[in-house]
Design a protein around this motif. Structure first.
Motif, mmCIF file in Angstrom:
data_model
loop_
_atom_site.group_PDB
_atom_site.id
_atom_site.type_symbol
_atom_site.label_atom_id
_atom_site.label_comp_id
_atom_site.label_asym_id
_atom_site.label_seq_id
_atom_site.Cartn_x
_atom_site.Cartn_y
_atom_site.Cartn_z
ATOM 1 N N THR A 1 -4.651 0.749 2.313
ATOM 2 C CA THR A 1 -3.605 1.764 2.263
ATOM 3 C C THR A 1 -2.912 1.751 0.900
ATOM 4 O O THR A 1 -2.593 2.809 0.338
ATOM 5 N N GLN B 1 -1.792 7.046 7.655
ATOM 6 C CA GLN B 1 -2.240 6.196 8.750
ATOM 7 C C GLN B 1 -1.317 6.376 9.960
ATOM 8 O O GLN B 1 -1.751 6.345 11.102
ATOM 9 N N ASP C 1 -6.554 8.103 5.608
ATOM 10 C CA ASP C 1 -6.297 6.725 6.018
ATOM 11 C C ASP C 1 -6.566 6.612 7.509
ATOM 12 O O ASP C 1 -5.741 7.017 8.319
HETATM 13 MG MG LIG Z 1 -3.651 0.641 6.164
#
Ligand SMILES: [Mg+2]
Ligand SMILES: Nc1ncnc2c1ncn2[C@@H]1O[C@H](COP(=O)(O)OP(=O)(O)OP(=O)(O)O)[C@@H](O)[C@H]1O
Lengths: 296, 374
Positions: B57, B96, B172
């Motif tokens: 990330t 995410q 993500d």
């Molecule tokens: Mg991540």
């Protein structure tokens, strides 16, 4: 049974602390003024039985409410209270939002301290705090001394005993009530939403308008009601800081009660005030309800 | 095949779209990205794979503009992107955490980016409808994010990031919450989008199969470092380290010492057991310790000793993992070494030829195993 006990308690408090006093005030508002203790008539004498109760009921009427419509002082006072409360609420919002925003964006370890600073004024008497503004705002007060000292003005500003002073007093007093709900809304705001907005092409400023403001809307609404509702009936601030032209219903109420000793008319004023307040209170409750639903 | 293979990373003339140059990212003392240099080319589908917390990330956030490298530079089309704010980058990111706007409907969420670009109203509506259709969200257009399921939310996030058709799309974990079928369909959908729009994708995933399916190259990360970045086939067939071999797919790792022999090396892995043979281009010293990585599907199971196999060992079946189409046998050698072997279940389960405690022969070719330093 347990459930019943759980619900019964708050209802009991509501009944004892709100409904009963309200009924008493309502009853006084329907009575006539009298030179007696208490200063109205009729009084309820339960030992007299049914007959006495009927007689008591026949002694009640709407005279006082009719009286309120004959003198334009009253409706002007209501209107002016609503107006002052509205303007003061907007001013409080303008002052509170940046503070709440700053608090919510402060480093984590600073937040409890900042929170305490916001609540700190509550630790001293409200009366003293408002009174101290007299010392600040009067013609010889600190503010004028300071402004004269640095040469911005050549003559002292007349602030005390004007509506400006009332606004200052209200904003000062009710600021925490506005800050706290806005802060709690902003604190919960997920930072990645702002990043997402920027990622999708927002500048910082437009992300603020399109994301931060709408997501703190409930906090803003709650804060506005928490300021607006008590401000309408405010008495201490206009009487300490306001002038003769400051017309607020709280002040009128006080004068009826203590200067004129006309409890029935004062009670009628109070009943109308309550009816006016019911609208924003209901709206406030609806807002809270909606917010709970959205979260739950 | 007349089609030229898409492999710009092998072409010294090709200009990368993204260049990481000695990029380090630190959070306080913690090194999240450790001095990384690598290139991503236009039209690539670059997958980041690695355990939780390895910095995937963080890598994405640096590309999107939410983190700046502590050291080093990131170039996008040859230009240092450090001074460019996120809203000025032709990059969109799917978060995410989805980061859907809770006060806006699904429709408005998807339209958000388009509205910021002052796209004409009917164009916006058209594009949003297109995205809704793609992600099968037509029925939910009017709902707020808290009124839809987790998988639906993920699709909204995906639709929102696709809507602006950016040059570089950062995803993500875009499909983690979808069921297997929808996930597969969306994967193909993504590849389609990639082919038709020429968008460059960087995608984070925990799902190896997904990385293998969609990616032009897979980067396997660990502790802020890319251990290997290569095509899915190379990652699988030619891992450059025990870590990569172990991380991707199933594998048996045998520790031993090498001796040069013929085209490759003999690996002595246990007292008394005959050495295993593996071909390798890598250079090892005699007696150097090594790891031999063998994929289970390359190991044949038989009841009889196999004829002329380069490697054949006998062992006892310890465990059988039934995977539907495949079965994985865990076979223990006399030395205690366990080797995994996979066979296709062409027959019904009841007619399986081997069962627990059976003694079987395992065999594999000289090119099946990969010799790794260690
Ligand atoms: Mg991540
Ligand atoms: N803002 C931050 N401050 C401090 N440490 C951070 C910060 N952001 C990330 N980290 C740390 O950097 C490391 C890499 O984080 P990152 O979010 O990139 O992991 P990831 O590979 O995406 O993991 P996952 O697969 O769980 O999403 C983690 O150990 C994390 O704790």
């Amino acid at each position: 049974m347990q459930r019943f006990a759980l619900i019964a308690l708050p209802y009991f408090w509501l009944l004892a602390l709100f409904l009963v006093p309200f009924l008493i005030v309502l009853k006084i508002s329907l009575s006539d003024v009298a030179l007696a203790i208490p200063p109205y008539t009729p009084t309820l004498d339960l030992s007299g039985g049914w007959g006495a109760f009927k007689e008591f009921l026949s002694g009640l009427d709407f005279e006082n409410f009719e009286f309120l419509t004959t003198d334009d002082l009253y409706w002007k006072a209501y209107l002016s209270s609503v107006q002052i409360a509205t303007i003061a609420t907007i001013l409080t919002l303008i002052a509170a939002y940046p503070i709440a925003y700053g608090m919510a964006n402060a480093p984590d370890h600073w937040r409890p301290t900042l929170m305490m600073l916001v609540i700190l004024p509550f630790w001293t008497s409200f009366l003293i705090r408002v009174y101290s503004w007299v010392g600040i705002l009067s013609n010889e007060g600190y503010l004028n001394q300071f402004l004269l000292g640095i040469g911005i003005i050549s003559e002292p500003l007349t602030i005390l005993n004007t509506n400006t002073a009332v606004y200052i007093g209200i904003v000062y007093t009710y600021l925490p009530f506005m800050i706290l709900p806005i802060y709690s809304a902003l604190e919960r705001l997920d930072g990645s939403l702002l990043e997402a907005a920027e990622d999708l092409g927002c500048s910082r400023a437009s992300a603020f308008w399109l994301v931060t403001i709408p997501l703190s809307k409930n906090g803003i609404i709650a804060g506005c009601f928490l300021v607006f509702i008590p401000t309408i009936g405010e008495f201490v601030i206009p009487s300490l800081l306001g002038g003769s032209q400051t017309l607020m219903i709280g002040k009128v109420l006080w004068e009826e009660f203590f200067n004129n000793r006309d409890w029935p008319v004062a009670s009628a004023v109070a009943v109308i005030l309550l009816l006016i307040l019911i609208i924003p209170i209901v709206l406030f409750q609806r807002n809270e309800q909606k917010q709970r639903e959205a979260e739950g | 095949m007349s089609q030229t293979v898409f492999a710009p990373w092998n072409d010294p003339q090709a200009k990368p779209l993204i260049q990481f140059k000695n990029v380090t990212k630190r959070f306080g003392d913690f090194v999240a990205i450790d001095n990384q240099s690598f290139d991503i080319y236009a039209r690539e589908f670059f997958a980041l794979l690695g355990p939780s917390g390895c910095g995937k990330t963080t890598m994405m956030r640096m590309l999107a503009g939410f983190e700046t490298p502590t050291e080093g530079t990131i170039l996008l089309a040859g230009q240092d992107i450090a001074p460019i704010p996120p809203n000025k980058r032709a990059v969109n990111m799917m978060f995410q955490s989805y980061a859907l706007f809770p006060h806006l409907s699904v429709w408005e969420n998807i339209a958000f980016g388009l509205k910021r670009d002052k796209v004409a109203k009917d164009k916006i509506a058209e594009r949003v409808e297109q995205m809704l259709k793609l992600t099968r969200l037509e029925k939910f257009a009017k709902r707020k994010p808290h009124q839809i399921s987790g998988g639906q939310r993920q699709r909204v996030a995906l639709a929102r990031s696709l809507a602006k058709a950016p040059k570089l799309l950062l995803l993500d974990e875009p499909l983690g919450a979808l069921d297997a079928k929808l996930r597969q369909e969306t994967q193909f959908e993504l590849m389609d989008i990639q082919e038709t729009t020429g968008t460059t994708f960087v995608i984070v995933t925990h799902d190896q199969e997904e990385a293998m399916t969609v990616a032009s190259r897979v980067a396997v990360m660990d502790h802020g470092r890319i251990i290997q970045a290569d095509t899915p086939a190379n990652i699988y067939e030619m891992p450059n380290s025990v870590y990569v071999a172990d991380f991707i797919g199933e594998v048996t790792i045998i520790e031993g010492r090498v001796t040069k022999s013929g085209n490759g090396y003999d690996v002595a892995f246990a007292e008394g057991a005959p050495p295993l043979h593996a071909e390798s281009d890598k250079v090892f010293q005699n007696g150097q310790s090594c790891h031999l990585a063998i994929r289970p599907e390359k190991v044949t199971v038989s009841a009889e000793p196999p004829q002329d196999a380069a490697n054949a060992v006998q062992g006892r079946i310890l465990d059988i993992a039934y995977l539907g189409n495949l079965s994985t046998y865990h076979v223990e050698l006399p030395s205690g070494q366990i080797i995994k072997a996979q066979t296709a279940n062409t027959r019904r389960l009841s007619r399986r030829s081997f069962t627990w405690e059976d003694t079987v022969w395992l065999s594999w070719t000289a090119t099946a195993g990969v010799l790794l330093e260690g």
